[in-house]
Enzyme design. Sequence first.
Site, PDB file in Angstrom:
ATOM      1  N   GLU A 144       0.833  -1.210   0.000  1.00 29.19           N
ATOM      2  CA  GLU A 144       0.000   0.000   0.000  1.00 29.19           C
ATOM      3  C   GLU A 144       0.868   1.262   0.000  1.00 29.19           C
ATOM      4  OE1 GLU A 144      -3.519  -0.320   2.408  1.00 29.19           O
ATOM      5  OE2 GLU A 144      -3.638  -2.467   2.028  1.00 29.19           O
TER       6      GLU A 144
HETATM    7  C1  LIG Z   1       1.838  -9.838  -0.017  1.00 26.61           C
HETATM    8  C2  LIG Z   1       1.451  -8.717  -0.933  1.00 26.61           C
HETATM    9  C3  LIG Z   1       0.115  -8.369  -1.081  1.00 26.61           C
HETATM   10  C4  LIG Z   1      -0.264  -7.360  -1.968  1.00 26.61           C
HETATM   11  N1  LIG Z   1      -1.587  -7.097  -2.157  1.00 26.61           N
HETATM   12  C5  LIG Z   1      -1.969  -6.246  -3.133  1.00 26.61           C
HETATM   13  C6  LIG Z   1      -3.355  -6.083  -3.463  1.00 26.61           C
HETATM   14  O1  LIG Z   1      -4.242  -6.679  -2.838  1.00 26.61           O
HETATM   15  N2  LIG Z   1      -3.680  -5.247  -4.483  1.00 26.61           N
HETATM   16  C7  LIG Z   1      -2.734  -4.562  -5.186  1.00 26.61           C
HETATM   17  O2  LIG Z   1      -3.103  -3.833  -6.095  1.00 26.61           O
HETATM   18  N3  LIG Z   1      -1.413  -4.690  -4.894  1.00 26.61           N
HETATM   19  C8  LIG Z   1      -1.005  -5.517  -3.891  1.00 26.61           C
HETATM   20  N4  LIG Z   1       0.328  -5.670  -3.595  1.00 26.61           N
HETATM   21  C9  LIG Z   1       1.329  -4.916  -4.353  1.00 26.61           C
HETATM   22  C10 LIG Z   1       1.992  -3.819  -3.529  1.00 26.61           C
HETATM   23  O3  LIG Z   1       1.094  -2.758  -3.360  1.00 26.61           O
HETATM   24  C11 LIG Z   1       3.279  -3.411  -4.270  1.00 26.61           C
HETATM   25  O4  LIG Z   1       4.193  -4.465  -4.102  1.00 26.61           O
HETATM   26  C12 LIG Z   1       3.876  -2.119  -3.728  1.00 26.61           C
HETATM   27  O5  LIG Z   1       3.056  -1.035  -4.055  1.00 26.61           O
HETATM   28  C13 LIG Z   1       5.277  -1.869  -4.291  1.00 26.61           C
HETATM   29  O6  LIG Z   1       5.286  -1.979  -5.700  1.00 26.61           O
HETATM   30  P1  LIG Z   1       6.354  -2.923  -6.441  1.00 26.61           P
HETATM   31  O7  LIG Z   1       6.347  -4.227  -5.752  1.00 26.61           O
HETATM   32  O8  LIG Z   1       6.092  -2.888  -7.879  1.00 26.61           O
HETATM   33  O9  LIG Z   1       7.750  -2.254  -6.143  1.00 26.61           O
HETATM   34  P2  LIG Z   1       8.489  -1.158  -7.046  1.00 26.61           P
HETATM   35  O10 LIG Z   1       7.544  -0.110  -7.467  1.00 26.61           O
HETATM   36  O11 LIG Z   1       9.287  -1.841  -8.079  1.00 26.61           O
HETATM   37  O12 LIG Z   1       9.473  -0.532  -5.957  1.00 26.61           O
HETATM   38  C14 LIG Z   1      10.554  -1.290  -5.373  1.00 26.61           C
HETATM   39  C15 LIG Z   1      11.268  -0.401  -4.385  1.00 26.61           C
HETATM   40  O13 LIG Z   1      11.861   0.687  -5.082  1.00 26.61           O
HETATM   41  C16 LIG Z   1      11.819   1.852  -4.295  1.00 26.61           C
HETATM   42  N5  LIG Z   1      11.066   2.884  -5.040  1.00 26.61           N
HETATM   43  C17 LIG Z   1      10.043   2.721  -5.903  1.00 26.61           C
HETATM   44  N6  LIG Z   1       9.613   3.904  -6.382  1.00 26.61           N
HETATM   45  C18 LIG Z   1      10.398   4.836  -5.813  1.00 26.61           C
HETATM   46  C19 LIG Z   1      10.460   6.253  -5.900  1.00 26.61           C
HETATM   47  N7  LIG Z   1       9.609   6.980  -6.636  1.00 26.61           N
HETATM   48  N8  LIG Z   1      11.385   6.887  -5.181  1.00 26.61           N
HETATM   49  C20 LIG Z   1      12.232   6.199  -4.378  1.00 26.61           C
HETATM   50  N9  LIG Z   1      12.220   4.882  -4.250  1.00 26.61           N
HETATM   51  C21 LIG Z   1      11.316   4.199  -4.953  1.00 26.61           C
HETATM   52  C22 LIG Z   1      11.123   1.471  -2.984  1.00 26.61           C
HETATM   53  O14 LIG Z   1      12.122   1.133  -2.039  1.00 26.61           O
HETATM   54  C23 LIG Z   1      10.346   0.242  -3.348  1.00 26.61           C
HETATM   55  O15 LIG Z   1      10.137  -0.619  -2.233  1.00 26.61           O
HETATM   56  C24 LIG Z   1       0.730  -6.656  -2.692  1.00 26.61           C
HETATM   57  C25 LIG Z   1       2.080  -6.971  -2.514  1.00 26.61           C
HETATM   58  C26 LIG Z   1       2.442  -7.993  -1.663  1.00 26.61           C
HETATM   59  C27 LIG Z   1       3.912  -8.333  -1.528  1.00 26.61           C
END
Ligand SMILES: Cc1cc2nc3c(=O)[nH]c(=O)nc-3n(C[C@H](O)[C@H](O)[C@H](O)COP(=O)(O)OP(=O)(O)OC[C@H]3O[C@@H](n4cnc5c(N)ncnc54)[C@H](O)[C@@H]3O)c2cc1C
Length: 606
Positions: A409
């Site tokens: 989130e």
């Molecule tokens: C168990 C689990 C349940 C989930 N449930 C849901 C759900 O029900 N519905 C749903 O829609 N999603 C869900 N998600 C997805 C979750 O919301 C995303 O994993 C989260 O928003 C991060 O996106 P990403 O994994 O693509 O990471 P990325 O966007 O690739 O980011 C990876 C890391 O890069 C860094 N980063 C990214 N952007 C920036 C920035 N602008 N500036 C600086 N640093 C940055 C941060 O450290 C971040 O942690 C779930 C994820 C998990 C693991």
Amino acid sequence: MSLSVDNLPGAKRNRGGAFLLTESDPRGVFTPEDLTPEDLLIGKTAEEFMRSTVLPQTARIEQGDHELMHDLMCKAGDLGLLGADVPEIYGGLGLPLTTTALIAEKINPQQSFALTHEAHTVIATLPLMLFGTHEQKLKYLPRLASGHWIACFALSEANSGSDALALQTRAVLSIDGSRYLLNGEKMWITNTAFASLFTVFAKVDEEHITAFLVERDFPGVSFGKEEHKLGMHGTSTRRVILDNVSVPAENALEVGKGHYAALCALNLGRFKLEAGAVGGLKSVLAVSAAYAMQRKAFGKHLSDFGLVKQKLAQMCARTFSLESMVYRLASAMDAEFAPIDPTSPNAREEYHRAAEEYSIECNIVKVLGSEAYSAMADEAIQIHGGYGYTEEFSPARTWRDQRLLRIGEGANEVVRLAIVNTMLRRAKQGRFALRDAGVEATRALSRDEAPDAPFFDSFLDSALAASGGMKHLALFLLYQAVERLGVEFAEQQEVAAAIADTICAAYAVESVWLRCSKMSKENSRRYDAAILAAQSACRFHCEQAVSAARYALDCIPSIDDVVDWRDEPFTGLANLLGSLQRWEGSPAQIGRDLADRVIEAGGWPM
Ligand SMILES: Cc1cc2nc3c(=O)[nH]c(=O)nc-3n(C[C@H](O)[C@H](O)[C@H](O)COP(=O)(O)OP(=O)(O)OC[C@H]3O[C@@H](n4cnc5c(N)ncnc54)[C@H](O)[C@@H]3O)c2cc1C
């Protein structure tokens, strides 16, 4: 009805983000001590349900028995625990956030169940509840409130998580305007195994982000396999594949407004996750205290060692601080939502505004809550030593499960940036008087006559001074960063995140001060414990703020033709940084006294 800021005589009400500009009035702030007997009874119902029905099933939940999880959710629905936030007219209980925060708190100790519950009741249900038409709400909300149907929030995709609005799922309207054809793939969707309704975000005409209510049985909907996760093993997390899914046009929620719906749901989702974390932290504290009291080393109980007491005290202090922020914020948001008639024609616009108003505070609570949970889960393992590293004891699972909160989130990095960006956006819109406040803060911190490290007779006076000082510090940094680096300075993320940390610390210390001020008429052991926790919490948050501020100051160039704020006449700033790190009393003794309260109570001492 719960006590709220609006029904307290003479109370001032500060709105979102305004806490930095004004001094809050303790009489206008809700604290956990204001929960009514009815609230506590509802909390007890949730607690009893967890104790008797959910926690005994932990082993099966952790094996990923999704049928069982579905069954438990239905039972929660029977007790009203799924419809607590839903207005009565749509089959819910229409309770205020102060009460539903308490439900989240009581549910959290089984984190897989808590995430399943939060995904359904908050992020999946809110887009419909806040942005749906009366007909859409009448059709679906009663099923969701009762647990007859479970829902998912389907926003993330393989290539868009933090950058969620870059989603690739497409929706194309049929020529006769009766249906949308959805194509795309959603990733990480919680509750997929047993959900009947998916709130799916897609772009109409390649650009207008829109939320759609997609039923499980619509042809073209299919699912990936369960993800093999680090923690939250009891939750179902799968891909949702949409292959030419034909969705009735009346299942679209406000075409082109899907980004608002997603952001508003996520704001409240962040808040609810951290309201839950309050319960998680209390549980970690209790588990750690119980172990420390029974385990012996060097002929003593672990709980007799100063360094173990220090950990218990730190846990208690951070729990107290988070709890103070969560209930303060819950009540402030209730005041925004309460006047809205869910059936009025303007309801959607009013919901937009209400759900956005406190986004800064929701983000503050998200950062501080999830990081407190991580630190405490880690220390719980440390207190358990080698046993903490095994699956026989609960800290290993807690540690794996809570880790999600710093990512899900909204990753904390993104959330920190959002705090500063929202402040700057509101300043540009004229909603936040950054310029005047920044000039005033700069003037105050450059005064020669600024008091040198003031000491006060009482802790409450010191905490009030620290809270005021931190607000000046945060405003000074924000203003100077804009002045010297330009309005786009948040692109220098390291500076923006450090400033966000000073803002977070200011909110935390003020929340702690407000709560203790309100409690100060009590002459009770509860108040004594609160003061000890507050002393430790204020010291902790001030140290964090000073370290973040020093980092920001070192990054913002001090241009030669402008006075260097580390030299004269910026004595006020130097004094402030020093005074924030100087508190009366031995922190070790305060920690030991607080830990003794924890040990005596077998956990949370209030
Ligand atoms: C168990 C689990 C349940 C989930 N449930 C849901 C759900 O029900 N519905 C749903 O829609 N999603 C869900 N998600 C997805 C979750 O919301 C995303 O994993 C989260 O928003 C991060 O996106 P990403 O994994 O693509 O990471 P990325 O966007 O690739 O980011 C990876 C890391 O890069 C860094 N980063 C990214 N952007 C920036 C920035 N602008 N500036 C600086 N640093 C940055 C941060 O450290 C971040 O942690 C779930 C994820 C998990 C693991």
